[in-house]
Enzyme design. Structure first.
Site, PDB file in Angstrom:
ATOM      1  N   TYR A   4       0.842  -1.202   0.000  1.00 14.19           N
ATOM      2  CA  TYR A   4       0.000   0.000   0.000  1.00 14.19           C
ATOM      3  C   TYR A   4       0.878   1.255   0.000  1.00 14.19           C
ATOM      4  O   TYR A   4       0.643   2.203  -0.768  1.00 14.19           O
ATOM      5  CB  TYR A   4      -0.903  -0.013   1.238  1.00 14.19           C
ATOM      6  CG  TYR A   4      -1.860   1.160   1.349  1.00 14.19           C
ATOM      7  CD1 TYR A   4      -2.784   1.444   0.338  1.00 14.19           C
ATOM      8  CD2 TYR A   4      -1.868   1.974   2.478  1.00 14.19           C
ATOM      9  CE1 TYR A   4      -3.660   2.499   0.449  1.00 14.19           C
ATOM     10  CE2 TYR A   4      -2.754   3.042   2.600  1.00 14.19           C
ATOM     11  CZ  TYR A   4      -3.647   3.302   1.581  1.00 14.19           C
ATOM     12  OH  TYR A   4      -4.517   4.343   1.688  1.00 14.19           O
TER      13      TYR A   4
ATOM     14  N   LYS B 203       1.682   4.615  -2.771  1.00 13.68           N
ATOM     15  CA  LYS B 203       1.268   5.914  -2.226  1.00 13.68           C
ATOM     16  C   LYS B 203       2.454   6.885  -2.230  1.00 13.68           C
ATOM     17  O   LYS B 203       2.279   8.092  -2.452  1.00 13.68           O
ATOM     18  CB  LYS B 203       0.717   5.745  -0.803  1.00 13.68           C
ATOM     19  CG  LYS B 203      -0.704   5.168  -0.767  1.00 13.68           C
ATOM     20  CD  LYS B 203      -1.731   6.170  -1.280  1.00 13.68           C
ATOM     21  CE  LYS B 203      -3.151   5.740  -0.975  1.00 13.68           C
ATOM     22  NZ  LYS B 203      -4.142   6.702  -1.483  1.00 13.68           N
TER      23      LYS B 203
END
Ligand SMILES: [Zn+2]
Length: 684
Positions: free
Chosen positions: A582, A586
């Protein structure tokens, strides 16, 4: 046109009204007012009005004769008793002795004589109703009637069509003067069943609601029959080459119809668009448009919605968008210069003192494609488009039976700048994002929905993009009628293209993107399956890139700058253990934001990001909160408030950060942290 009167419905409303003390006359007045209001061929957007002369008790219990007349700007289709304020009739009638009266004095007399002091202002056409002796008076701007009377020889046509049953009142601006003229005309022809108000509309009257209403329908039918019998066939002259689609044309039109704000560098006055195509529109766009567009409005109260005339652009031929864009900007430049001249000329004529409205067009005609209504809100754009279609319908039929002729330019100016007429638009303190369009991705989720709501509250028109269309639709409904739900899977290029196409077609373009859609994957980075990384990059990096690219394309076509806002999350700055799948995309997203800021700053497009942490959402569900709090030996409240300030951060807090970034015109490449304080995640 057929009468929609139905005894059963009428009696049902009478019976229903009786329960709350509404007498038969008032109930039937409401019934036929609604019937008239429901037919757009009779009444559009607050135009038209009706009245009833009756008796009622005032606050002191005295029985007085009153005029119940439609409130200014009220919607006839949905009229209720409060929409027909009651005014003592005898003081109004006595005003006939005056040669003239100032608008504010007249409104003062009306308000001083309202039975309910808190009632809304009566229609600007109240005195017309007050002076006529009839119990029921109906007034509309019926399409067919306007086609017949908006002619150089309107009076002759009136006699021919209505056979003397309607008396002809020469054009005067609506208000006191017109009311006096109308009663004089009626008294010379007391057998008439109604009046034609030259280049304005029709009045019918009767002893009963049904009589006045059915006379209206009969007269409008006579006008319709006359048009059918006397229409010359029209030759369609032009077969346009294939045009560019609306989605390509609309942002160019919207950009051309924007105005740089001289007071705030980087700010623009923008308008929202509503497109209309279809055979009827395209057919009139074949006509001698330059002559017709100079011709003016079909009834005076349209000037507050459409100005004195539409802007005509050239055909947008496929493959020649740049030529079209250049021509559109030039045409808007000429239009606004002409409008400013028109304002100065007529402001001088009336002795000065008027404040110029923005000079941008409210109706734009694109031959071969269709028309755009423009407004500071989507609702205003829809109204402008409805009135433009009505204008086309009236003008088309007027040209079939003769030659369309409107009121004079001076009369249009007097209507457009008449304070009583402008009051219909309501006193508006414009919100900060009025005229702007925002697209939010992941809009059905907690942060997306809160952001869409915050931007709508700040005056923007919002498009809610989400892979879950039913959920986005629910959120849009909660925001309001003009919020647009759109299906969008940001991992699919075709879906993104279609979604931004839908936004541009519906609103005319986009000014602000809130790229928020995302989902979390976990795994220890050295061992994680590459498939998982790919999936996460597709959504958490490429998804943002796709929507930003689609938004930038529209923003460049508009040429009025824009704003890209990304949800980068805390992971972009402060990675968590085993959260690489994740956090890594990002972090790439943070770099992407900076790249957009760098590459498009010169185009006035800003790019910013919000770094938020620990928000209740689809990514942090109640179960996860319970589990994590328990694992750390904390209460849920202490877990959620585990930051320097000890406060839980909410989706609404994140929404306010996006809003702040959208409004900060001198800020780009910024990251705003919304996490209650987390030094490890601080930017510097
Ligand atoms: Zn009128």
């Amino acid at each position: 046109m057929k009468s929609a009167w139905a005894d059963r419905d009428a009696e049902a409303l009478v019976a229903h009204g009786a329960k709350s003390g509404i007498d038969r006359d008032l109930a039937l007045r409401i019934y036929t007012t609604r019937l008239l209001g429901r037919d757009p061929k009779l009444v559009l957007h607050g135009g038209g009005n009706t009245s009833l002369k009756t008796r009622m008790r005032d606050l002191l219990g005295e029985d007085v004769e009153v005029l119940r007349v439609k409130a200014s700007g009220a919607d006839m289709a949905a009229i209720e008793p409060e929409g027909l304020p009651a005014v003592r009739l005898s003081p109004l009638r006595r005003l006939r002795a005056l040669a003239a009266i100032a608008d504010d004095e007249l409104v003062g007399v009306e308000r001083a004589n309202l039975i309910d002091p808190a009632a809304p202002n009566p229609s600007v056409e109240i005195m017309l109703h007050a002076f006529l002796p009839h119990k029921f008076v109906d007034h509309t701007h019926a399409t067919a009637v306007l086609s017949v009377i908006d002619q150089p020889d309107g009076e002759v046509r009136c006699a021919e069509v209505f056979g003397g049953r309607l008396a002809f009142v020469p054009y005067l601006m609506p208000g006191f003067g017109l009311a006096k003229k109308a009663i004089e005309v009626f008294e010379r022809a007391p057998a008439s069943e109604g009046l034609i108000l030259s280049k304005h509309g029709i009045v019918t009257f009767g002893d009963s609601a049904r009589e006045a209403y059915e006379r209206m329908i009969e007269m409008v039918s006579l006008a319709e029959d006359f048009i059918t019998r006397n229409s010359k066939s029209r030759i369609i002259a032009t077969l346009w080459r294939e045009p560019e689609p609306v989605v390509a044309v609309a942002p160019i039109v919207r950009g051309a119809c924007s105005q740089r704000d001289e007071e705030a560098e980087g700010a623009w006055r923008r308008l929202v668009l509503e497109f209309r195509g279809g055979p009827a529109v395209l057919s009139l766009l074949q006509s001698d448009l330059s002559r017709l567009s100079e011709g003016g409005v079909v009834t005076p109260d349209h000037t507050i919605r459409t100005k004195n005339r539409p802007l005509v652009l050239p055909h947008a031929e496929k493959g020649k968008l740049e030529d079209f864009a250049r021509a559109a900007r030039e045409a808007v430049g000429t239009f606004t210069a002409d409008y400013q001249n028109y304002f100065e000329r007529h402001n001088k004529r009336v002795g000065g003192g008027k404040r110029e409205l923005d000079p941008l067009p409210r109706v734009v005609l694109v031959p071969g494609l269709g028309l755009f209504g423009l407004g500071r809100t989507k609702r205003d754009a829809v109204i402008a488009a409805d009135i433009a279609e009505e204008w086309m319908a009236v003008v088309a039929d007027a040209e079939r039976i003769g030659r369309f002729e409107s009121i004079s330019e001076a009369a249009m100016f007097d209507g457009e700048y008449w304070p009583l007429e402008r009051k219909k638009l309501g006193a508006r303190q414009e919100p900060p994002l009025a005229g702007q369009i925002v697209a939010v991705t992941g809009a059905a989720g907690a942060i997306g929905a809160a952001t869409a709501k915050a931007f709508a509250a700040a005056g923007a028109e919002v498009a809610l993009l989400d892979v879950n269309l039913p959920a986005a639709t629910l959120q849009a409904k909660a925001i309001g009628a003009t919020a647009l739900p759109v299906a969008c899977d940001v991992t699919d290029a075709a879906s993104v293209r279609a979604a931004f196409g839908a936004v541009a077609e519906n609103f005319g373009g986009v000014d602000i993107l809130v790229s928020n859609a995302g989902a979390a994957w976990q795994g220890r980075i050295g061992e994680v399956d590459e498939d998982i990384l790919h999936k996460s990059f597709e959504l958490n990096f490429y998804g943002h890139q796709r929507v930003a690219q689609a938004a930038v394309k529209i923003m460049l076509a508009q040429g009025t700058g824009g704003c890209l806002l990304f949800n980068v999350s805390k992971q972009a700055v402060n990675p968590g253990p085993n959260f690489g799948p994740y956090g890594v995309p990002k972090a790439a997203l943070l770099a992407l934001m900076r790249q957009y800021a760098l590459d498009y700053g010169a185009d006035g497009i800003r790019a910013n990001a919000v770094n938020a942490d620990r928000i209740r959402s689809g990514l942090l569900t109640p179960d996860m909160i319970a589990a994590r709090a328990k694992a750390r030996g904390l209460s849920e409240k202490d877990y959620m408030g585990g930051n320097l300030l000890g406060r839980e951060v909410t989706a609404a807090d994140v929404a306010q950060a996006f809003l702040h970034q959208a409004l900060a015109l001198k800020t780009t490449a910024d990251v705003t942290t919304v996490d209650g304080g987390n030094i490890a995640a601080a930017m510097r």
